[in-house]
Motif scaffolding. Sequence first.
Motif, PDB file in Angstrom:
ATOM      1  N   GLU A  32       0.845  -1.193   0.000  1.00  0.00           N
ATOM      2  CA  GLU A  32       0.000   0.000   0.000  1.00  0.00           C
ATOM      3  C   GLU A  32       0.886   1.250   0.000  1.00  0.00           C
TER       4      GLU A  32
ATOM      5  N   GLU B  12       0.717   4.006  -1.404  1.00  0.00           N
ATOM      6  CA  GLU B  12       0.013   5.286  -1.375  1.00  0.00           C
ATOM      7  C   GLU B  12      -0.183   5.812   0.047  1.00  0.00           C
ATOM      8  N   THR B  13       0.032   4.962   1.056  1.00  0.00           N
ATOM      9  CA  THR B  13      -0.120   5.402   2.444  1.00  0.00           C
ATOM     10  C   THR B  13       1.217   5.769   3.085  1.00  0.00           C
TER      11      THR B  13
ATOM     12  N   GLY C 297       7.097   4.603  -5.605  1.00  0.00           N
ATOM     13  CA  GLY C 297       5.666   4.857  -5.684  1.00  0.00           C
ATOM     14  C   GLY C 297       5.064   5.434  -4.422  1.00  0.00           C
ATOM     15  N   VAL C 298       5.883   6.200  -3.653  1.00  0.00           N
ATOM     16  CA  VAL C 298       5.395   6.776  -2.398  1.00  0.00           C
ATOM     17  C   VAL C 298       5.326   8.296  -2.504  1.00  0.00           C
ATOM     18  N   ASN C 299       4.640   8.909  -1.582  1.00  0.00           N
ATOM     19  CA  ASN C 299       4.397  10.346  -1.583  1.00  0.00           C
ATOM     20  C   ASN C 299       5.596  11.119  -1.044  1.00  0.00           C
TER      21      ASN C 299
ATOM     22  N   ARG D 284      -5.366   8.856   5.969  1.00  0.00           N
ATOM     23  CA  ARG D 284      -4.781   9.242   4.688  1.00  0.00           C
ATOM     24  C   ARG D 284      -3.384   8.645   4.517  1.00  0.00           C
TER      25      ARG D 284
ATOM     26  N   ALA E  76       6.157   4.172 -10.547  1.00  0.00           N
ATOM     27  CA  ALA E  76       5.452   5.382 -10.973  1.00  0.00           C
ATOM     28  C   ALA E  76       6.296   6.130 -11.994  1.00  0.00           C
TER      29      ALA E  76
ATOM     30  N   ILE F  35       2.290  13.435  -5.216  1.00  0.00           N
ATOM     31  CA  ILE F  35       1.729  12.094  -5.265  1.00  0.00           C
ATOM     32  C   ILE F  35       2.215  11.382  -6.524  1.00  0.00           C
TER      33      ILE F  35
ATOM     34  N   TYR G 245       2.359   9.189  -9.801  1.00  0.00           N
ATOM     35  CA  TYR G 245       1.355   8.943 -10.830  1.00  0.00           C
ATOM     36  C   TYR G 245       1.964   8.060 -11.909  1.00  0.00           C
TER      37      TYR G 245
END
Length: 282
Positions: A94, A96-97, A163-165, A188, A268, A279, A281
């Motif tokens: 995950e 994205e977290t 792929g992380v923020n 979030r 990403a 973020i 993409y």
Amino acid sequence: MTEWGIALGLFTRILSHLDRHIALGFRTWDFSARSLSHEYGRVFLAQAVLRHPLHAIRGALAYRHFARGDLDIGNIRHLYTGDEEAFLYSVAGEPETFLVGLGFCLKPMTVPHSNPGCPSGRFNHDCEYLSSLEISESTPSPRHPACQGCLIGEVGVAALQAGVNMHVLTSAAEIAHDILFPSLERRRFRHVFFAICPYSVEPMSLALSICGLDGYIARYSAGNCVDFEMWIRADRGIKKERTLLDPPTYAKLLDTLAEISRLRSKPARCFRREGNIYIPYT
């Protein structure tokens, strides 16, 4: 000195004594008391502690395990227990977290007769390089000379591959609104890798624990704030020094992102910005 000044000095010494002796399992007495006269302390108390008392209690109890320093390895605090491989495998499932947060004070500064400073400015969430970054066959070279060797840009490439923020940290209040409160109220983010001043590690460990976040906190090795007075000036953007991470700490940050990238199947391609967060993409 006035009686008020004497009393304030005595109170400060008492709080510092409590921190040194980890009274009741906490090292945040001095910071917590001082911060209540500033925006971050008041906002966090109202929106996190008083609004979510059960989370605050659970987080405070969890923080006590970290305050002893048993999970500190070098200049990095591990805000989780258990096996690291299992932790990273969970993150890779995950991504994205997961969020990497690097302080604005890592940005290059203007030096006379040398490279110019950060083209995006310092006390903001902006990064010209990350905004235009797009990974395909090869990683593009920075177009601005100040971006050469900038840690924020280099880590940004690794974060994108994982792929992380990404987030450029500025004031404590903005960290609360951008990261802490969204994580507390709607999950979030769940995991972080922060790079911050050693002085901020204890209060940030407590705040992250209350808001349900785990991961890593890396300490700067140079150019960092050492007390509340320096910290509050930097929190307003008044920071003349550029901070640094020592080589082992920086290597750990990059290795962590590389391992997440290895465990993922689809990298990403670029960042898109939502608010102050970069973020990934595809």
